[in-house]
Scaffold this motif. Structure first.
Motif, PDB file in Angstrom:
ATOM      1  N   LYS A   1       1.233  -1.157  -0.022  1.00  0.00           N
ATOM      2  CA  LYS A   1       0.105   0.272  -0.349  1.00  0.00           C
ATOM      3  C   LYS A   1       1.213   1.338   0.104  1.00  0.00           C
ATOM      4  O   LYS A   1       1.632   1.062   0.431  1.00  0.00           O
ATOM      5  CB  LYS A   1      -0.704  -0.108   0.809  1.00  0.00           C
ATOM      6  CG  LYS A   1      -2.698   0.190   1.296  1.00  0.00           C
ATOM      7  CD  LYS A   1      -3.111  -0.221   2.498  1.00  0.00           C
ATOM      8  CE  LYS A   1      -4.497   0.727   1.973  1.00  0.00           C
ATOM      9  NZ  LYS A   1      -5.137  -0.020   3.564  1.00  0.00           N
TER      10      LYS A   1
ATOM     11  N   ARG B   1      -7.262  10.752   2.640  1.00  0.00           N
ATOM     12  CA  ARG B   1      -6.050  10.324   1.665  1.00  0.00           C
ATOM     13  C   ARG B   1      -5.469  11.176   0.799  1.00  0.00           C
ATOM     14  O   ARG B   1      -4.266  10.761   0.655  1.00  0.00           O
ATOM     15  CB  ARG B   1      -6.290   9.098   0.995  1.00  0.00           C
ATOM     16  CG  ARG B   1      -6.844   7.681   1.855  1.00  0.00           C
ATOM     17  CD  ARG B   1      -7.095   6.614   0.909  1.00  0.00           C
ATOM     18  NE  ARG B   1      -7.524   5.258   1.934  1.00  0.00           N
ATOM     19  CZ  ARG B   1      -6.315   4.729   3.155  1.00  0.00           C
ATOM     20  NH1 ARG B   1      -5.729   4.694   2.873  1.00  0.00           N
ATOM     21  NH2 ARG B   1      -6.983   3.920   3.919  1.00  0.00           N
TER      22      ARG B   1
ATOM     23  N   GLY C   1      -3.968   2.085  -5.527  1.00  0.00           N
ATOM     24  CA  GLY C   1      -4.836   3.554  -4.405  1.00  0.00           C
ATOM     25  C   GLY C   1      -5.218   5.012  -5.207  1.00  0.00           C
ATOM     26  O   GLY C   1      -5.195   4.740  -6.415  1.00  0.00           O
TER      27      GLY C   1
END
Ligand SMILES: Cc1cc2nc3c(=O)[nH]c(=O)nc-3n(C[C@H](O)[C@H](O)[C@H](O)COP(=O)(O)OP(=O)(O)OC[C@H]3O[C@@H](n4cnc5c(N)ncnc54)[C@H](O)[C@@H]3O)c2cc1C
Ligand SMILES: Nc1ncnc2c1ncn2[C@@H]1O[C@H](COP(=O)(O)O)[C@@H](O)[C@H]1O
Lengths: 321, 275
Positions: B8, B29, B64
């Motif tokens: 990640k 995020r 992501g």
């Protein structure tokens, strides 16, 4: 059944784990508790599960469950879940618990809520409470899809209660499929830890980087713990630095503890550390930095040099005894 | 051997206090400096050591937001520093946003199927921002390969068999399975190296393959918030544990204060009946 809650029971070091009993107690409070126990277990394991609230135990004692990791267990639990459809199934956030829950969620295409600190049943669904980000938030989560509901529960979330009940047993055979025997256990090695175990200790003295060296840690922390009849804990920083073994690590990726008193020496109080000890009944911190986050949750905070204070504290306690 | 590392890219946990977005109830995020998850760096390092020993190549796979690009370069730089052929896959796009662990595992599995055949997948035990710790076993199941989880040591590959030491409550278990397999590694098992300047430069030349969900044949029932089988309903502040007495020296000599501090602690322990 609408209010039946299953617990995936685990045995570690020849005994049913405390987290299993904590989860059973909670399950029996919320509804009807039943347990699934696979692999070798002490002779009184089923009786213990019954005494902590299980009314029924699905018991698979085939050695396959010990010799081959997770896949046989996932297979068996999946078919049990489909046949009996409990309202929820609880797993400890342990090595085995996480693996079996993860496999079940993939196999049955169902949800798994992780890091659960508490839960309720309402209208047939589960409302789980999660202490997120080391407990800096409290989130509630629920399931959105039909199908099994898996909860991974944090250790020490509930108080285990011996209520003295007993459980009926239903034997479950091991699956015959050879394709499930893929992850083979060749050997099990115990790494002994001296003194009281962290998760059972009433007093814990933990040290961090503020002790400056492994030598200072070993000269000060274990003697104080021993005087208090307690266990020794550590932060990940000093585990990574090689001062102490991983078995001593307290925190998000180490042990979760809940002693009567936790003494944090030279520990800053990173959220990952707090996640493992903030439920302690009383917290004492010794740290040279008045702004160290650990002070924000300490019942007694001492701003000072651990290297100077600890030897005096050890003398002081010896004198009083 | 071809090793796939799943890792990640996360908000830099050392530089900010993590926040939960009150609207989406997800970890905030966007607009934060992003780094390669320390757990992923450990997974990359373990891959480097295996490929240095057995030869081969490494592919790094991440799902992501666009901020993840920096972390992908870090992973590629580490691989290039060891002079190992590197590839990277980025699962990118709003369709992935809000995926739960199972959705993440499905997405990673679909991406890995686009890569050349692999021998081994290495994951971290748990991501450093969410700590779910179940994606690796879900991923192994999606791909039908044996999961060797919680490795605190990769003992080695012999013929077609991989052996690890699996962390346990009382020590460890020696566990083996045939390749292709998945390993998840615990955080302390190696010390990730630093990328060299040459590695950083070489990493810039690697093309990162991006995929959207639809390119992988994944729909709203597979990934993203709509597929998530759990929903966060409320986020609140926990009952704050109040700070008690914080005692500080009032200027007396250190030794005098240390003596007084020791007495205070002993008194408190006595009041708790611990001594
Ligand atoms: C994914 C992940 C998981 C993690 N899991 C864990 C975990 O399970 N457990 C854990 O502990 N950490 C964990 N960490 C690490 C955590 O973030 C911190 O880095 C770690 O807890 C810090 O350890 P420390 O308090 O010993 O060191 P530091 O943060 O360096 O603190 C040292 C403290 O000592 C004080 N000090 C210095 N000199 C003295 C002195 N003479 N006397 C008294 N005090 C002094 C300093 O003021 C400072 O507050 C994790 C991190 C990540 C990313
Ligand atoms: N978005 C992601 N992209 C790539 N790998 C991931 C992602 N999420 C989880 N993983 C992998 O799964 C491991 C455990 O993550 P988790 O189960 O979320 O704690 C991580 O260390 C990664 O190896």
């Amino acid at each position: 059944m609408a209010d039946t809650i299953w617990v995936y029971a685990e045995v570690v070091g020849g005994a049913v784990t405390p987290t299993t009993l904590e989860m059973l107690t909670k399950a029996a409070e919320v509804g009807t508790a039943e347990a699934v126990l696979l692999g070798s277990a002490p002779a009184d394991a089923v009786a213990t599960l019954g005494a902590y609230g299980a009314s029924k135990v699905y018991r698979g004692d085939d050695p396959t469950f010990d010799s081959y990791l997770m896949l046989p267990a996932i297979e068996v639990v999946a078919s049990l879940l489909q046949a009996h459809q409990p309202a929820a199934m609880l797993f400890a956030s342990s090595y085995a618990g996480r693996d079996v829950a993860a496999g079940l969620s993939a196999k049955l295409d169902c949800g798994a809520i992780t890091d659960v600190g508490d839960f309720q049943l309402s209208d047939g669904n589960v409302k789980a409470t999660i202490p997120a980000l080391g407990g800096s938030y409290l989130a509630t989560s629920t399931f959105t899809h039909a199908g099994p509901r898996l909860l991974l529960v944090r250790p020490k979330s509930f108080e285990p209660k011996h209520t003295g009940g007993s459980a009926v047993v239903e034997a479950v055979p091991a699956p015959a499929d050879a394709a499930l025997r893929k992850v083979q256990v060749v050997d099990r090695v115990d790494v002994p830890v001296e003194g009281p175990q962290l998760d059972a200790a009433r007093a814990i003295v933990s040290g961090g980087r503020g002790l400056k060296s492994g030598e200072a840690f070993h000269a000060l922390i274990p003697p104080l713990a021993e005087l208090l009849g307690g266990a020794v804990g550590a932060t990940r920083a000093i585990v990574d630095a090689g001062w102490v073994p991983y078995a001593m690590q307290v925190g998000q990726t180490g042990k979760t503890v809940k002693p009567d008193v936790y003494i944090a020496v030279g520990i800053s109080g990173a959220i990952q550390h707090l996640a493992g000890m903030k439920q302690s009944k009383a917290i004492i911190a010794i740290n040279s930095d008045p702004l160290a986050p650990i002070f924000q949750l300490s019942d007694l905070g001492i701003v000072g040099d651990a290297a100077q204070i600890l030897p005096l504290l050890i003398d002081e306690i010896r004198e009083r005894k | 051997m071809h090793v796939v590392v799943c890792g990640k890219v996360i908000p830099d946990i050392n530089q900010l206090t993590l926040r939960i977005d009150p609207d989406t109830k997800r970890l905030h995020r966007k607009d934060e400096p992003h780094i390669l998850d320390p757990a992923a760096a450990v997974a990359v390092e373990e891959a480097l050591q295996l490929v240095e020993q057995h030869g081969g190549s490494i592919s790094f796979v991440t799902m992501g937001p666009s901020d993840a690009a920096t972390g992908i370069r870090t992973a590629l730089a580490l691989i290039s520093t060891a002079n190992i052929p590197a590839a990277a896959v980025h699962l990118l796009g709003d369709e992935f946003a809000g995926s739960d662990t199972l959705g993440t595992a499905k997405a990673l599995a679909a991406a890995i199927k686009q890569l050349p055949p692999f021998d081994l997948i290495i994951c971290g035990t748990e991501a450093s921002d969410t700590y779910a710790g179940i994606v690796p076993a879900q991923l192994a199941w999606q791909l039908g390969i044996p999961p060797l989880t919680f490795a605190n040591k990769v003992v080695g590959v012999e013929g077609n068999t991989l052996t690890i030491n699996r962390q346990s409550e009382t020590g460890y278990a020696v566990v083996k399975a045939d390749l292709p397999a998945l390993v998840s590694v615990t955080s302390g098992l190696n010390e990730p190296r630093n990328p060299s300047l040459k590695g950083i430069m070489a990493a810039r030349k690697v093309d990162v393959q991006t995929y959207s969900a639809s390119q992988l044949g994944l729909g709203p029932d597979d990934v993203g918030a709509s597929a998530a089988r759990e929903r966060v309903e409320t986020v609140g502040a926990p009952e704050a544990r109040k700070a008690g007495r914080i005692l500080e020296s009032d200027g007396q000599p250190d030794t005098v204060w240390a003596q007084q501090a020791a007495k205070e602690v002993a008194d408190f322990l006595a009041s708790l009946k611990v001594i």
